[in-house]
Design a protein around this motif. Structure first.
Motif, PDB file in Angstrom:
ATOM      1  N   SER A  46      44.034  -8.715  57.587  1.00  0.00           N
ATOM      2  CA  SER A  46      42.590  -9.154  57.192  1.00  0.00           C
ATOM      3  C   SER A  46      41.679  -7.869  56.939  1.00  0.00           C
ATOM      4  O   SER A  46      40.560  -8.156  56.421  1.00  0.00           O
ATOM      5  N   ALA A  47      41.980  -6.739  57.291  1.00  0.00           N
ATOM      6  CA  ALA A  47      41.135  -5.686  57.269  1.00  0.00           C
ATOM      7  C   ALA A  47      41.671  -4.262  57.255  1.00  0.00           C
ATOM      8  O   ALA A  47      42.786  -4.055  57.489  1.00  0.00           O
ATOM      9  N   ARG A  48      40.943  -3.204  56.564  1.00  0.00           N
ATOM     10  CA  ARG A  48      41.252  -2.048  56.446  1.00  0.00           C
ATOM     11  C   ARG A  48      40.164  -1.000  56.967  1.00  0.00           C
ATOM     12  O   ARG A  48      38.919  -1.214  57.020  1.00  0.00           O
ATOM     13  N   VAL A  49      40.785  -0.061  57.815  1.00  0.00           N
ATOM     14  CA  VAL A  49      39.871   0.814  58.314  1.00  0.00           C
ATOM     15  C   VAL A  49      40.100   2.171  57.945  1.00  0.00           C
ATOM     16  O   VAL A  49      41.391   2.492  57.922  1.00  0.00           O
ATOM     17  N   VAL A  50      39.088   2.924  57.509  1.00  0.00           N
ATOM     18  CA  VAL A  50      39.260   4.503  57.090  1.00  0.00           C
ATOM     19  C   VAL A  50      38.306   5.508  58.060  1.00  0.00           C
ATOM     20  O   VAL A  50      37.457   5.158  58.155  1.00  0.00           O
ATOM     21  N   PHE A  51      39.096   6.583  58.548  1.00  0.00           N
ATOM     22  CA  PHE A  51      38.484   7.367  59.378  1.00  0.00           C
ATOM     23  C   PHE A  51      38.077   8.704  58.516  1.00  0.00           C
ATOM     24  O   PHE A  51      39.016   9.436  57.871  1.00  0.00           O
ATOM     25  N   THR A  52      36.909   9.361  58.364  1.00  0.00           N
ATOM     26  CA  THR A  52      36.411  10.298  57.564  1.00  0.00           C
ATOM     27  C   THR A  52      35.595  11.308  58.223  1.00  0.00           C
ATOM     28  O   THR A  52      34.426  10.718  58.597  1.00  0.00           O
ATOM     29  N   PRO A  53      35.999  12.363  58.471  1.00  0.00           N
ATOM     30  CA  PRO A  53      37.468  13.126  58.288  1.00  0.00           C
ATOM     31  C   PRO A  53      38.396  12.127  59.439  1.00  0.00           C
ATOM     32  O   PRO A  53      38.070  11.522  59.973  1.00  0.00           O
ATOM     33  N   PRO A  54      39.585  12.406  59.097  1.00  0.00           N
ATOM     34  CA  PRO A  54      40.573  11.873  60.151  1.00  0.00           C
ATOM     35  C   PRO A  54      40.510  12.150  61.458  1.00  0.00           C
ATOM     36  O   PRO A  54      39.986  13.293  61.751  1.00  0.00           O
ATOM     37  N   LEU A  55      40.937  11.168  62.417  1.00  0.00           N
ATOM     38  CA  LEU A  55      40.587  11.494  63.821  1.00  0.00           C
ATOM     39  C   LEU A  55      41.860  11.993  64.318  1.00  0.00           C
ATOM     40  O   LEU A  55      43.176  11.695  64.283  1.00  0.00           O
ATOM     41  N   LEU A  56      41.775  13.134  65.292  1.00  0.00           N
ATOM     42  CA  LEU A  56      42.641  13.778  65.609  1.00  0.00           C
ATOM     43  C   LEU A  56      43.167  13.309  66.937  1.00  0.00           C
ATOM     44  O   LEU A  56      42.701  13.500  68.212  1.00  0.00           O
ATOM     45  N   GLU A  57      44.531  12.632  66.977  1.00  0.00           N
ATOM     46  CA  GLU A  57      45.000  11.960  68.167  1.00  0.00           C
ATOM     47  C   GLU A  57      45.812  13.025  68.969  1.00  0.00           C
ATOM     48  O   GLU A  57      45.523  12.990  70.235  1.00  0.00           O
ATOM     49  N   TYR A  58      46.179  14.088  68.395  1.00  0.00           N
ATOM     50  CA  TYR A  58      47.062  14.936  69.273  1.00  0.00           C
ATOM     51  C   TYR A  58      46.880  16.511  68.495  1.00  0.00           C
ATOM     52  O   TYR A  58      46.685  16.443  67.542  1.00  0.00           O
ATOM     53  N   PRO A  59      46.738  17.260  69.317  1.00  0.00           N
ATOM     54  CA  PRO A  59      46.367  18.700  68.981  1.00  0.00           C
ATOM     55  C   PRO A  59      47.708  19.438  68.574  1.00  0.00           C
ATOM     56  O   PRO A  59      48.977  18.720  68.774  1.00  0.00           O
ATOM     57  N   SER A  60      47.830  20.773  68.050  1.00  0.00           N
ATOM     58  CA  SER A  60      48.907  21.489  67.946  1.00  0.00           C
ATOM     59  C   SER A  60      49.831  21.502  69.015  1.00  0.00           C
ATOM     60  O   SER A  60      49.264  21.586  70.351  1.00  0.00           O
ATOM     61  N   GLU A  61      51.182  21.578  68.794  1.00  0.00           N
ATOM     62  CA  GLU A  61      52.103  21.658  69.982  1.00  0.00           C
ATOM     63  C   GLU A  61      51.673  22.640  71.027  1.00  0.00           C
ATOM     64  O   GLU A  61      51.803  22.268  72.388  1.00  0.00           O
ATOM     65  N   SER A  62      51.404  23.776  70.484  1.00  0.00           N
ATOM     66  CA  SER A  62      51.130  25.040  71.492  1.00  0.00           C
ATOM     67  C   SER A  62      50.062  24.543  72.625  1.00  0.00           C
ATOM     68  O   SER A  62      49.967  25.528  73.195  1.00  0.00           O
ATOM     69  N   LEU A  63      48.993  23.832  72.020  1.00  0.00           N
ATOM     70  CA  LEU A  63      47.809  23.448  72.807  1.00  0.00           C
ATOM     71  C   LEU A  63      47.917  22.303  74.046  1.00  0.00           C
ATOM     72  O   LEU A  63      46.889  22.403  74.670  1.00  0.00           O
ATOM     73  N   LEU A  64      48.824  21.590  73.644  1.00  0.00           N
ATOM     74  CA  LEU A  64      48.992  20.615  74.911  1.00  0.00           C
ATOM     75  C   LEU A  64      49.471  21.039  75.935  1.00  0.00           C
ATOM     76  O   LEU A  64      50.393  21.292  76.177  1.00  0.00           O
ATOM     77  N   SER A  65      48.398  21.048  76.954  1.00  0.00           N
ATOM     78  CA  SER A  65      48.585  21.466  78.235  1.00  0.00           C
ATOM     79  C   SER A  65      47.602  20.843  79.255  1.00  0.00           C
ATOM     80  O   SER A  65      46.407  20.467  78.649  1.00  0.00           O
TER      81      SER A  65
END
Length: 214
Positions: free
Chosen positions: A104-123
């Motif tokens: 029924s609907a289409r949603v667009v994020f501008t700019p894209p939403l950062l769900e997860y950071p770079s692997e090295s930063l996740l702590s």
């Protein structure tokens, strides 16, 4: 209208029960990356507090696609009447959400939403966030119709790293608080992410039951 925007942006709308469950997942026996995103990967979930015999939700990586002219990967979430496709980019930067679409609907994020950071930063203690413009369009037989648009702010924080025991097994996870805010209010959720496994608890409160990869 703004409240409708937030509800769509967080994809938290209730879904009708489904009568039957789909067949069991068949193991692919493939190794996953830190942020699993290979075509064919599938996760099975049950809402927290419900019996394992309850109707299930599934998330499946369906493969490459284009969304608003950008290369992306299709992640399909379905079950209990829900059928929604999320469009993500996965790379050295982490995981970006370009938007999502249901019948029924289409949603667009501008700019894209950062769900997860770079692997090295996740702590533990790491925080990230930002602001994105959300455009919502209704999908009709005649095409798309603009519905609403607004700003969505988001903030993520890794609260702790710990071991959890779930129906799918025991995992070492990062507990992540996700906070979303628009002009009408704020919504906070919690996700548990296990490296090379994926989300073992989703922001909708669904717990991992099974996955089709090692």
């Amino acid at each position: 209208m703004r409240r409708y925007l937030m509800a769509l942006a967080l994809a938290l709308a209730a879904c009708a029960p489904q009568a039957t469950q789909t067949p069991e997942v068949r193991p692919l026996l493939q190794e996953a990356a830190f942020y699993p995103a290979s075509t064919g990967l599938e996760w099975t979930y049950v809402p927290e507090g419900e019996a394992l015999t309850s109707p299930l939700y599934r998330v499946r990586v369906e493969g490459p696609a284009l969304y608003e002219g950008q290369e992306a990967l299709r992640f399909r979430s379905f079950g209990r009447g829900e059928d929604r496709v999320y469009y993500r980019q996965v790379g050295p930067f982490g995981v970006r959400l370009l938007g999502f679409q249901d019948p029924s609907a289409r949603v667009v994020f501008t700019p894209p939403l950062l769900e997860y950071p770079s692997e090295s930063l996740l702590s533990v203690g790491y925080r990230w966030g930002g602001s994105t413009e959300v455009r919502v369009e209704l999908l009709t037989p005649g095409g798309r119709e603009p519905l609403t648009q607004g700003t969505l702010r988001y903030a993520m924080e890794v609260l702790e790293e710990r071991e959890v025991r779930l129906p799918a097994g025991t995992f070492r996870v990062f507990r992540i608080r996700q906070t979303y805010q628009d002009s009408r209010g704020q919504d906070a959720r919690e996700v548990w992410f296990a490296p090379r496994v994926g989300e073992v608890r989703t922001r909708e409160g669904r717990l991992l039951v099974e996955r089709n990869f090692n």
